[in-house]
Design an enzyme around this catalytic site. Structure first.
Site, PDB file in Angstrom:
ATOM      1  N   ASP A   1      -8.168 -46.223 -45.640  1.00 30.61           N
ATOM      2  CA  ASP A   1      -9.406 -46.322 -44.916  1.00 30.61           C
ATOM      3  C   ASP A   1      -9.293 -46.228 -43.415  1.00 30.61           C
ATOM      4  O   ASP A   1      -8.837 -46.806 -42.829  1.00 30.61           O
ATOM      5  CB  ASP A   1     -10.245 -47.579 -45.240  1.00 30.61           C
TER       6      ASP A   1
ATOM      7  N   SER B   1     -19.820 -50.814 -46.495  1.00 31.45           N
ATOM      8  CA  SER B   1     -19.375 -50.633 -45.150  1.00 31.45           C
ATOM      9  C   SER B   1     -20.237 -51.740 -44.305  1.00 31.45           C
ATOM     10  O   SER B   1     -20.049 -52.887 -44.470  1.00 31.45           O
ATOM     11  CB  SER B   1     -19.802 -49.431 -44.871  1.00 31.45           C
TER      12      SER B   1
ATOM     13  N   HIS C   1     -12.755 -44.423 -46.889  1.00 33.63           N
ATOM     14  CA  HIS C   1     -13.905 -45.370 -46.616  1.00 33.63           C
ATOM     15  C   HIS C   1     -14.904 -45.089 -47.743  1.00 33.63           C
ATOM     16  O   HIS C   1     -15.633 -45.836 -48.158  1.00 33.63           O
ATOM     17  CB  HIS C   1     -14.148 -45.062 -45.141  1.00 33.63           C
TER      18      HIS C   1
END
Ligand code: MLT
Length: 201
Positions: A152, A102, A183
């Site tokens: 996501d 991320s 995610h």
């Protein structure tokens, strides 16, 4: 280098060290178990992001979800590359492969684009395009694995594809897979990353 709080674990020289880069709200301990699983025996270098967003560590500033402060990304990518260089000297380790999740994947991608000498390659989990550099670097010989999630909610569908194209244009060897995931990471991320790292290392 004292200005990055970090965790370091020594490892063997048979495989490249991993530079572990956590997501928003994580810290230097977050990805250590994953790093150990994905690359057993590798040295692990894990800094904590220095930007605080409501108390949550990150690697660069943003104005909102997906709205990045590009000038800050440039400064932070250079700063992190400097940390890697100093850490390599201090711990006597080779050029690392970044393993970023991320926000950590986004700063790793920025380092590839702006300070490519810092990294031997990268595993980018749920990554976005952090910026488009004025001049593309030469990433020939650098392998990059990108794993995205088809559901996501944070990464727009075509954003990671754009980064893959950019990295390929810069001559990196890119493997990009879109997994049936959100995610968060899944077992498929673990299996694919471990296999890729075994081949890359
Ligand atoms: C970012 O800000 O880097 C991305 O939106 C990922 C995240 O939520 O941290």
């Amino acid at each position: 280098m004292s200005d990055f709080i970090h965790h370091y674990e020594a490892g063997g020289t048979e495989r490249p060290p991993l530079l572990l880069l956590h997501g928003t709200g994580g810290d230097e301990h977050d990805l250590v178990p994953l790093g150990r699983t994905l690359a057993p025996g590798a040295a692990l270098l894990s800094p904590r992001g220095k930007v605080l967003e409501n108390g949550m560590p990150r690697f660069f500033r943003r104005f909102g979800e997906g709205r990045f402060d590009v000038e800050d990304i440039k400064l932070r990518a250079a700063e992190l590359a400097g940390f890697v260089e100093e850490a390599r000297e201090r711990y006597g380790i080779a050029q690392p492969i970044a393993l970023g999740f991320s926000n950590g994947a986004n700063i790793a991608a920025a380092m590839l684009l702006l300070a490519p000498e810092a990294l031997a390659g990268a595993v980018l989990l749920r990554v976005m395009t952090p910026l488009v550099p004025d001049v593309l670097p030469d990433l020939a010989g650098k392998p990059v694995l990108m794993l995205s999630g088809s559901a996501d909610p944070i990464v727009p569908a075509d954003d990671a594809g754009r980064l893959a194209s950019l990295l390929r244009e810069a001559s990196a060897t890119v493997q990009h897979q879109v997994l049936p995931a959100g995610h968060g990471l899944t077992q498929a991320d673990v299996n694919l990353s471990a296999r890729w790292l075994a081949e890359a290392g």
